[in-house]
Design a protein around this motif. Structure first.
Motif, mmCIF file in Angstrom:
data_model
loop_
_atom_site.group_PDB
_atom_site.id
_atom_site.type_symbol
_atom_site.label_atom_id
_atom_site.label_comp_id
_atom_site.label_asym_id
_atom_site.label_seq_id
_atom_site.Cartn_x
_atom_site.Cartn_y
_atom_site.Cartn_z
ATOM 1 N N UNK A 111 -25.959 -22.383 -1.816
ATOM 2 C CA UNK A 111 -25.255 -22.859 -3.004
ATOM 3 C C UNK A 111 -24.485 -21.688 -3.597
ATOM 4 N N UNK A 112 -23.162 -21.876 -3.776
ATOM 5 C CA UNK A 112 -22.283 -20.835 -4.317
ATOM 6 C C UNK A 112 -21.623 -21.324 -5.599
ATOM 7 N N UNK A 113 -21.333 -20.390 -6.490
ATOM 8 C CA UNK A 113 -20.586 -20.715 -7.697
ATOM 9 C C UNK A 113 -19.095 -20.760 -7.382
ATOM 10 N N UNK A 114 -18.300 -21.252 -8.325
ATOM 11 C CA UNK A 114 -16.855 -21.333 -8.134
ATOM 12 C C UNK A 114 -16.198 -19.955 -8.105
ATOM 13 N N UNK A 115 -16.950 -18.926 -8.462
ATOM 14 C CA UNK A 115 -16.455 -17.553 -8.394
ATOM 15 C C UNK A 115 -16.878 -16.853 -7.098
ATOM 16 N N UNK A 116 -17.659 -17.543 -6.281
ATOM 17 C CA UNK A 116 -18.105 -16.957 -5.020
ATOM 18 C C UNK A 116 -19.468 -16.309 -5.073
ATOM 19 N N UNK A 117 -20.195 -16.460 -6.190
ATOM 20 C CA UNK A 117 -21.542 -15.890 -6.292
ATOM 21 C C UNK A 117 -22.524 -16.756 -5.488
ATOM 22 N N UNK A 118 -23.376 -16.124 -4.702
ATOM 23 C CA UNK A 118 -24.441 -16.855 -4.027
ATOM 24 C C UNK A 118 -25.516 -17.185 -5.051
ATOM 25 N N UNK A 119 -25.631 -18.457 -5.390
ATOM 26 C CA UNK A 119 -26.619 -18.892 -6.377
ATOM 27 C C UNK A 119 -28.013 -18.856 -5.766
ATOM 28 N N UNK A 120 -28.154 -19.476 -4.610
ATOM 29 C CA UNK A 120 -29.448 -19.480 -3.925
ATOM 30 C C UNK A 120 -29.253 -19.924 -2.484
ATOM 31 N N UNK A 121 -30.221 -19.625 -1.655
ATOM 32 C CA UNK A 121 -30.219 -20.055 -0.267
ATOM 33 C C UNK A 121 -31.531 -20.799 -0.027
#
Length: 566
Positions: A508-518
């Motif tokens: 799961x990634x944010x709209x800014x490209x941050x990896x939220x979680x795997x």
């Protein structure tokens, strides 16, 4: 009558010869002489047919080693013989399945309205009445869209805080239900907006639609000592053979919930058709089809639900008005090769996004497409369009579109493009109609952010360069479904998307490209979760499916109320 001199001479010769024969003692030969008979044609010699005697011992017929071994009473067989026997048995089963499928096809006209009982599997009875009850009990939902200016912060700290809040909600999602929802490889999925149930629809490689009520209470069954309770499949599911025959030629390429009627589901297939499945009437009907073997790759709808944009394997995008006859279609050749995905901007529905095997994603203004006059076509095409408009698709080829886009009337038709290094697998607008995420075989995920100002004029976008890109393994090969990054359709939360990982996780990634979680669980998942989707209203919900048809529901552990299976 006086004889001629010839006759007198002839009788004298006969008398002379007679005297000579008597003198030589050949009287019998003389007696055999008589008047000449009519000349006859000799018959050919008839050879007598000699009956061929059979051998006392019949020669043995040629048999396989397996049958010969069985005839001799041999009990043991070599590994090679066992493999050969199993191969022969598998071929027999395949032949039987093919015969049954052909018989099924013969009884089911392709373009007819089909009832649930017809679509349900015949080899494993299902409680279709329970499916209808389940679906009719859901609350009617209308698709909600976002605002282009939502979650646009001038301060970076606000983005950081929003990402942190999102991570807290999704990082602890667990596998709370598993089941083999479809028989074959999952190709696509969509999460139903109902909030009291977890209803997920999966389309598979052989045209089967799996409907999964993932957290439904398990049915009461007799206790089987060989099956532990924790190994039973989670929830309840139903399988409908929506597109047929059940072969790769009928793969379901896309599924959508009707934007204005959540009791209705649309599916597209490689069988060149789109069907509408109504849970109120309990029937499936065809709303669009082609007969030229031009496979349908994807489709999308604006929030009004009155139109449909359809991409195909020949580089075309077709516009279907659902308020008119299903053959009232205009097709536009927007690429020279397959367009794998098409996406309608949810807040500005006249902006269409396409991704193709030409490596390019493009943005089009559909207002200009719909204004293209028929007179641009050649004379034969114009006559066909005018005389039989309700029976044929009006087809604008690439050269006509290019010429029109460069004219004054066509200004603003083509708005921008970006070329990837390899085929662009997919590209989608986010719920705000502001951002784009694309996946490509060049192993890169890219994100674009388009401000509202660029949509205001007819001029091409000043730049369509992605603001963020990251490496992501997209080499799925032949046996896995192509990876596609999918936005969460929830407009009330910070924009984010899900995408499968070749390491068997759901990222799961944010709209800014941050990896939220795997999200992963090696003890329960051992395959790539190639297809992903998210709940339209509940942040803490995600679902995924793999190449065997096994599907997973990700949710907080506290929501577990059904069994899971391997």
């Amino acid at each position: 009558m006086r004889k001629s001199q010839y006759e007198l001479d002839r009788e004298a010769n006969i008398a002379k010869n007679k005297a000579l024969f008597e003198e030589l003692g050949l009287k019998q030969a003389l007696n055999d002489l008589g008047p000449s008979k009519a000349k006859t044609t000799a018959k050919p010699v008839q050879h007598k047919k000699v009956k061929r005697e059979r051998s006392a011992e019949p020669q043995p017929r040629r048999q396989s080693r397996r049958l010969l071994s069985k005839a001799k009473g041999d009990v043991e067989e070599t590994p090679q013989e066992r493999a050969l026997r199993e191969k022969e048995r598998e071929q027999e089963l395949r032949d039987q399945e093919d015969a049954l499928e052909r018989a099924r096809i013969a009884k089911r006209p392709r373009h007819d309205i089909l009832h649930f009982n017809t679509l349900a599997e015949t080899d494993s009875p299902q409680d279709i009445s329970e499916l209808s009850t389940t679906m009719q009990s859901v609350v009617q939902e209308i698709r909600r869209i976002g605002n282009p200016d939502d979650f646009v912060y001038s301060e970076e700290a606000k983005h950081v805080a929003a990402v942190k809040e999102l991570r807290e909600k999704v990082q602890n999602l667990k596998v709370v239900s598993r089941a083999k929802v479809t028989t074959n490889r999952v190709y696509c999925a969509v999460y139903h907006p109902e909030i009291t149930k977890d209803l997920i629809f999966f389309g598979d490689k052989h045209g089967q639609l799996g409907i999964w009520d993932a957290r439904a209470a398990p049915e009461e069954e007799e206790v089987d000592g060989d099956i532990a309770p924790e190994n039973k499949e989670g929830g309840k599911y139903w399988r409908l053979q929506l597109h047929w025959p059940a072969t790769p030629k009928s793969s379901i390429s896309s599924i959508k919930v009707d934007p204005i009627d959540s009791h209705n589901i649309y599916t597209s297939s490689y069988d060149c058709s789109i069907r509408s499945l109504s849970f109120v009437s309990g029937t499936s009907k065809e709303i669009y089809s082609t007969e030229d073997n031009n496979i349908i790759c994807s489709f999308d709808q604006p929030a009004t639900g009155q139109e449909m944009w359809i991409s195909d394997g020949s580089g075309g995008v077709s516009h279907l008005d659902l308020r008119e006859d299903k053959t009232h279609v205009r097709r536009y050749e927007l690429s020279e090769v397959k367009i794998g995905s098409v996406s309608v901007n949810p807040t500005r529905p006249h902006f269409l996004l396409t991704a193709s095997n030409s490596r390019v994603i493009k943005i089009w203004d559909t207002r200009k497409l719909s204004e293209m006059p028929i007179r641009l076509l050649d004379h034969a095409a114009q006559k066909s369009a005018k005389d039989t408009f309700a029976r044929h698709t009006i087809d604008f080829d690439g050269s006509v579109i290019n010429e029109y886009s460069q004219s004054g009337a066509g200004k603003g038709l083509f708005r921008g493009e970006w070329k990837h290094h390899k085929s662009a697998s997919s590209a989608y607008w986010d719920p705000r109609g502001r951002q784009i995420v694309s996946t490509s075989y060049d192993d890169t995920i890219r994100i674009w952010d388009l401000r509202s100002q660029v949509f205001a004029s007819d001029e091409p976008f000043p730049s369509l360069r992605p603001f963020f890109q990251m490496k992501h393994n997209c080499q799925t090969g032949k046996w896995l479904t192509i990876l596609r990054a999918q936005w969460s359709p929830n407009p009330d939360t910070y924009p984010h998307f899900t995408v499968a990982n070749m390491n068997h996780s759901l990222d799961i990634y944010s709209s800014k490209g941050d990896l939220i979680t795997s999200l992963s669980d090696p003890t329960m998942i051992s395959a790539v979760q190639a297809v992903t989707c998210s709940h339209p209203h509940i942040i803490e919900r995600a679902a995924s499916g793999n190449a065997s048809g096994r599907c997973v529901l990700w949710a907080p552990q506290s929501d577990t109320n059904s069994h899971v299976s391997d």
